[in-house]
Design a protein around this motif. Structure first.
Motif, PDB file in Angstrom:
ATOM      1  N   MET A   1       0.838  -1.196   0.000  1.00 42.54           N
ATOM      2  CA  MET A   1       0.000   0.000   0.000  1.00 42.54           C
ATOM      3  C   MET A   1       0.873   1.245   0.000  1.00 42.54           C
ATOM      4  SD  MET A   1      -2.799   1.360   2.801  1.00 42.54           S
ATOM      5  CE  MET A   1      -4.188   0.579   1.994  1.00 42.54           C
ATOM      6  N   LEU A   2       0.497   2.225  -0.806  1.00 42.01           N
ATOM      7  CA  LEU A   2       1.190   3.510  -0.837  1.00 42.01           C
ATOM      8  C   LEU A   2       0.253   4.579  -0.278  1.00 42.01           C
ATOM      9  CD1 LEU A   2       3.494   5.389  -1.572  1.00 42.01           C
ATOM     10  CD2 LEU A   2       2.613   5.479  -3.918  1.00 42.01           C
ATOM     11  N   ILE A   3       0.634   5.131   0.866  1.00 45.54           N
ATOM     12  CA  ILE A   3      -0.134   6.209   1.493  1.00 45.54           C
ATOM     13  C   ILE A   3       0.501   7.535   1.107  1.00 45.54           C
ATOM     14  CG2 ILE A   3      -0.864   7.265   3.660  1.00 45.54           C
ATOM     15  CD1 ILE A   3      -0.679   4.490   4.958  1.00 45.54           C
ATOM     16  N   GLY A   4      -0.264   8.406   0.472  1.00 48.35           N
ATOM     17  CA  GLY A   4       0.198   9.750   0.191  1.00 48.35           C
ATOM     18  C   GLY A   4      -0.151  10.633   1.381  1.00 48.35           C
ATOM     19  N   LEU A   5       0.862  11.183   2.039  1.00 49.05           N
ATOM     20  CA  LEU A   5       0.654  11.962   3.260  1.00 49.05           C
ATOM     21  C   LEU A   5       0.894  13.440   2.974  1.00 49.05           C
ATOM     22  CD1 LEU A   5       0.197  12.027   6.358  1.00 49.05           C
ATOM     23  CD2 LEU A   5       2.664  11.641   6.615  1.00 49.05           C
ATOM     24  N   THR A   6      -0.121  14.252   3.197  1.00 46.47           N
ATOM     25  CA  THR A   6      -0.002  15.679   2.903  1.00 46.47           C
ATOM     26  C   THR A   6      -0.676  16.497   4.000  1.00 46.47           C
ATOM     27  OG1 THR A   6      -0.253  17.344   1.148  1.00 46.47           O
ATOM     28  CG2 THR A   6      -2.115  15.837   1.491  1.00 46.47           C
ATOM     29  N   GLY A   7      -0.708  17.804   3.800  1.00 51.34           N
ATOM     30  CA  GLY A   7      -1.277  18.712   4.792  1.00 51.34           C
ATOM     31  C   GLY A   7      -0.458  19.981   4.831  1.00 51.34           C
ATOM     32  N   GLY A   8      -0.955  20.994   5.511  1.00 51.90           N
ATOM     33  CA  GLY A   8      -0.283  22.273   5.576  1.00 51.90           C
ATOM     34  C   GLY A   8       0.993  22.223   6.399  1.00 51.90           C
ATOM     35  N   ILE A   9       1.771  23.272   6.293  1.00 54.08           N
ATOM     36  CA  ILE A   9       2.997  23.393   7.067  1.00 54.08           C
ATOM     37  C   ILE A   9       2.665  23.394   8.563  1.00 54.08           C
ATOM     38  CG2 ILE A   9       2.942  25.931   7.045  1.00 54.08           C
ATOM     39  CD1 ILE A   9       5.987  25.871   6.736  1.00 54.08           C
ATOM     40  N   ALA A  10       3.470  22.695   9.352  1.00 56.92           N
ATOM     41  CA  ALA A  10       3.290  22.610  10.812  1.00 56.92           C
ATOM     42  C   ALA A  10       1.943  22.017  11.214  1.00 56.92           C
ATOM     43  CB  ALA A  10       3.455  23.988  11.454  1.00 56.92           C
ATOM     44  N   SER A  11       1.409  21.146  10.359  1.00 56.14           N
ATOM     45  CA  SER A  11       0.139  20.494  10.694  1.00 56.14           C
ATOM     46  C   SER A  11       0.358  19.189  11.456  1.00 56.14           C
ATOM     47  CB  SER A  11      -0.676  20.210   9.425  1.00 56.14           C
ATOM     48  OG  SER A  11       0.036  19.328   8.568  1.00 56.14           O
ATOM     49  N   GLY A  12       1.573  18.634  11.350  1.00 58.40           N
ATOM     50  CA  GLY A  12       1.857  17.374  12.037  1.00 58.40           C
ATOM     51  C   GLY A  12       2.109  16.213  11.100  1.00 58.40           C
TER      52      GLY A  12
ATOM     53  N   LYS B   1       5.896   4.889  10.567  1.00 61.48           N
ATOM     54  CA  LYS B   1       7.182   4.182  10.524  1.00 61.48           C
ATOM     55  C   LYS B   1       7.300   3.228  11.706  1.00 61.48           C
ATOM     56  CE  LYS B   1      11.087   6.191   9.782  1.00 61.48           C
ATOM     57  NZ  LYS B   1      12.191   7.173   9.917  1.00 61.48           N
ATOM     58  N   GLU B   2       6.854   3.682  12.874  1.00 62.11           N
ATOM     59  CA  GLU B   2       6.909   2.832  14.069  1.00 62.11           C
ATOM     60  C   GLU B   2       6.037   1.593  13.913  1.00 62.11           C
ATOM     61  OE1 GLU B   2       5.767   5.439  17.217  1.00 62.11           O
ATOM     62  OE2 GLU B   2       7.693   6.498  17.262  1.00 62.11           O
ATOM     63  N   ARG B   3       5.093   1.664  12.988  1.00 62.28           N
ATOM     64  CA  ARG B   3       4.205   0.535  12.734  1.00 62.28           C
ATOM     65  C   ARG B   3       4.613  -0.237  11.479  1.00 62.28           C
ATOM     66  NH1 ARG B   3       2.233   4.133  15.885  1.00 62.28           N
ATOM     67  NH2 ARG B   3       0.541   3.699  17.342  1.00 62.28           N
ATOM     68  N   GLY B   4       5.833  -0.001  11.020  1.00 57.44           N
ATOM     69  CA  GLY B   4       6.399  -0.819   9.954  1.00 57.44           C
ATOM     70  C   GLY B   4       6.435  -0.230   8.554  1.00 57.44           C
ATOM     71  N   ALA B   5       5.924   0.977   8.371  1.00 55.14           N
ATOM     72  CA  ALA B   5       5.898   1.568   7.033  1.00 55.14           C
ATOM     73  C   ALA B   5       7.275   2.114   6.647  1.00 55.14           C
ATOM     74  CB  ALA B   5       4.860   2.692   6.961  1.00 55.14           C
ATOM     75  N   VAL B   6       7.553   2.097   5.354  1.00 57.21           N
ATOM     76  CA  VAL B   6       8.739   2.755   4.812  1.00 57.21           C
ATOM     77  C   VAL B   6       8.366   4.213   4.551  1.00 57.21           C
ATOM     78  CG1 VAL B   6      10.280   2.905   2.817  1.00 57.21           C
ATOM     79  CG2 VAL B   6       9.678   0.666   3.758  1.00 57.21           C
ATOM     80  N   HIS B   7       9.216   5.133   4.970  1.00 57.83           N
ATOM     81  CA  HIS B   7       8.913   6.569   4.839  1.00 57.83           C
ATOM     82  C   HIS B   7       9.778   7.195   3.758  1.00 57.83           C
ATOM     83  CE1 HIS B   7       9.292  10.862   6.623  1.00 57.83           C
ATOM     84  NE2 HIS B   7       8.229  10.796   5.850  1.00 57.83           N
ATOM     85  N   ILE B   8       9.129   7.865   2.809  1.00 58.62           N
ATOM     86  CA  ILE B   8       9.824   8.660   1.791  1.00 58.62           C
ATOM     87  C   ILE B   8       9.354  10.094   1.961  1.00 58.62           C
ATOM     88  CG2 ILE B   8      10.219   9.031  -0.677  1.00 58.62           C
ATOM     89  CD1 ILE B   8       9.533   6.079  -1.121  1.00 58.62           C
TER      90      ILE B   8
ATOM     91  N   ALA C   1       8.222  -3.506  -0.119  1.00 57.45           N
ATOM     92  CA  ALA C   1       7.650  -3.066   1.160  1.00 57.45           C
ATOM     93  C   ALA C   1       6.138  -3.267   1.182  1.00 57.45           C
ATOM     94  CB  ALA C   1       7.982  -1.601   1.395  1.00 57.45           C
ATOM     95  N   LYS C   2       5.616  -3.665   2.340  1.00 56.75           N
ATOM     96  CA  LYS C   2       4.172  -3.867   2.463  1.00 56.75           C
ATOM     97  C   LYS C   2       3.427  -2.533   2.496  1.00 56.75           C
ATOM     98  CE  LYS C   2       4.335  -8.333   4.807  1.00 56.75           C
ATOM     99  NZ  LYS C   2       3.935  -9.106   6.022  1.00 56.75           N
ATOM    100  N   CYS C   3       4.057  -1.530   3.083  1.00 57.19           N
ATOM    101  CA  CYS C   3       3.420  -0.215   3.173  1.00 57.19           C
ATOM    102  C   CYS C   3       4.484   0.873   3.057  1.00 57.19           C
ATOM    103  CB  CYS C   3       2.672  -0.057   4.500  1.00 57.19           C
ATOM    104  SG  CYS C   3       1.844   1.548   4.686  1.00 57.19           S
ATOM    105  N   ILE C   4       4.221   1.842   2.188  1.00 54.83           N
ATOM    106  CA  ILE C   4       5.107   2.995   2.019  1.00 54.83           C
ATOM    107  C   ILE C   4       4.277   4.245   2.270  1.00 54.83           C
ATOM    108  CG2 ILE C   4       6.554   4.315   0.428  1.00 54.83           C
ATOM    109  CD1 ILE C   4       7.046   1.733  -1.115  1.00 54.83           C
ATOM    110  N   VAL C   5       4.839   5.180   3.038  1.00 52.29           N
ATOM    111  CA  VAL C   5       4.177   6.463   3.234  1.00 52.29           C
ATOM    112  C   VAL C   5       5.038   7.520   2.557  1.00 52.29           C
ATOM    113  CG1 VAL C   5       5.222   6.682   5.535  1.00 52.29           C
ATOM    114  CG2 VAL C   5       3.317   8.162   4.894  1.00 52.29           C
TER     115      VAL C   5
ATOM    116  N   CYS D   1      -0.822   6.308  -5.616  1.00 56.76           N
ATOM    117  CA  CYS D   1      -1.249   6.293  -4.215  1.00 56.76           C
ATOM    118  C   CYS D   1      -2.547   5.507  -4.074  1.00 56.76           C
ATOM    119  CB  CYS D   1      -1.460   7.718  -3.701  1.00 56.76           C
ATOM    120  SG  CYS D   1       0.060   8.669  -3.490  1.00 56.76           S
ATOM    121  N   ASP D   2      -2.634   4.724  -3.018  1.00 56.48           N
ATOM    122  CA  ASP D   2      -3.862   3.971  -2.739  1.00 56.48           C
ATOM    123  C   ASP D   2      -4.835   4.773  -1.898  1.00 56.48           C
ATOM    124  OD1 ASP D   2      -3.166   1.305  -3.933  1.00 56.48           O
ATOM    125  OD2 ASP D   2      -1.505   1.499  -2.520  1.00 56.48           O
TER     126      ASP D   2
END
Length: 199
Positions: free
Chosen positions: A1-12, A21-28, A103-107, A122-123
């Protein structure tokens, strides 16, 4: 699974990426890719060619602070920069996706994931949202920006409604999930854990 992670600056976004990542995802991280591009003197020279004022340091790399002063005060300058940077980031991203094909999951984390046409493959899109007042406080506290600088940065961030509309208008129909981050770290972690368990 490919998770596209977005949001405004300083949103978290980076915090959500860390939790995944702590749950096993590869982070790009798109911002890390930009750092690598700006450190490349050949690419840095291309950036400099877009501006009259100097934006390089003594080693011929992009001075991000100096560049930020220019582009966050001039919408046209920012557009010129993005027209150069976004395609280059997409190429690096695709290379990193190939490197992690097993990888099983990439963010994949990017502020302008949708605006730069990087939702392809992205999925699902996770959009982290915080109230502007909270973003302002975080920018001033964690990045040592003045109130005027923080407001300028926020003014160049597409609002949540615009991100959703852009995605709807694209040919890439991807589920769009909003992760609200106006509370504590524990509350945010619970929301991430809930989504991970549902996948």
């Amino acid at each position: 699974m490919l998770i596209g992670l977005t949001g405004g600056i300083a949103s978290g976004k980076s915090t959500v990426a860390r939790l995944l990542k702590e749950r096993g995802a590869v982070h790009i991280d798109a911002d890390a890719i930009v750092h690598e591009l700006y450190a490349d003197t050949k690419f840095a020279a291309q950036v400099q060619s877009l501006f009259e004022s100097p934006v390089l340091d003594a080693q011929g790399r992009v001075d991000r602070a100096q560049l930020g002063k220019i582009v966050f005060a001039d919408a046209e300058a920012l557009k010129r920069l993005e027209n150069l940077v976004h395609p280059a980031v997409r190429q690096w991203r695709d290379a990193k996706l190939r490197e992690n094909a097993d990888a099983k999951c990439i963010v994949y984390e990017a502020v302008k994931l949708i605006e730069s046409l990087q939702t392809v493959k992205c999925d699902v899109i996770w959009c982290v949202f915080s109230e502007p007042a909270i973003q302002m406080r975080r920018l001033m506290e964690t990045r040592n920006l003045s109130e005027a600088e923080a407001r300028s940065r926020l003014a160049h961030q597409p609002p949540l409604t615009e991100k959703r509309l852009l995605l709807q208008q694209s040919a890439n129909e991807v589920p769009f999930l909003v992760i609200e981050n106006n509370g504590t770290l524990e509350e945010l972690e619970a929301k991430v854990e809930k989504q991970v368990r549902q996948k």
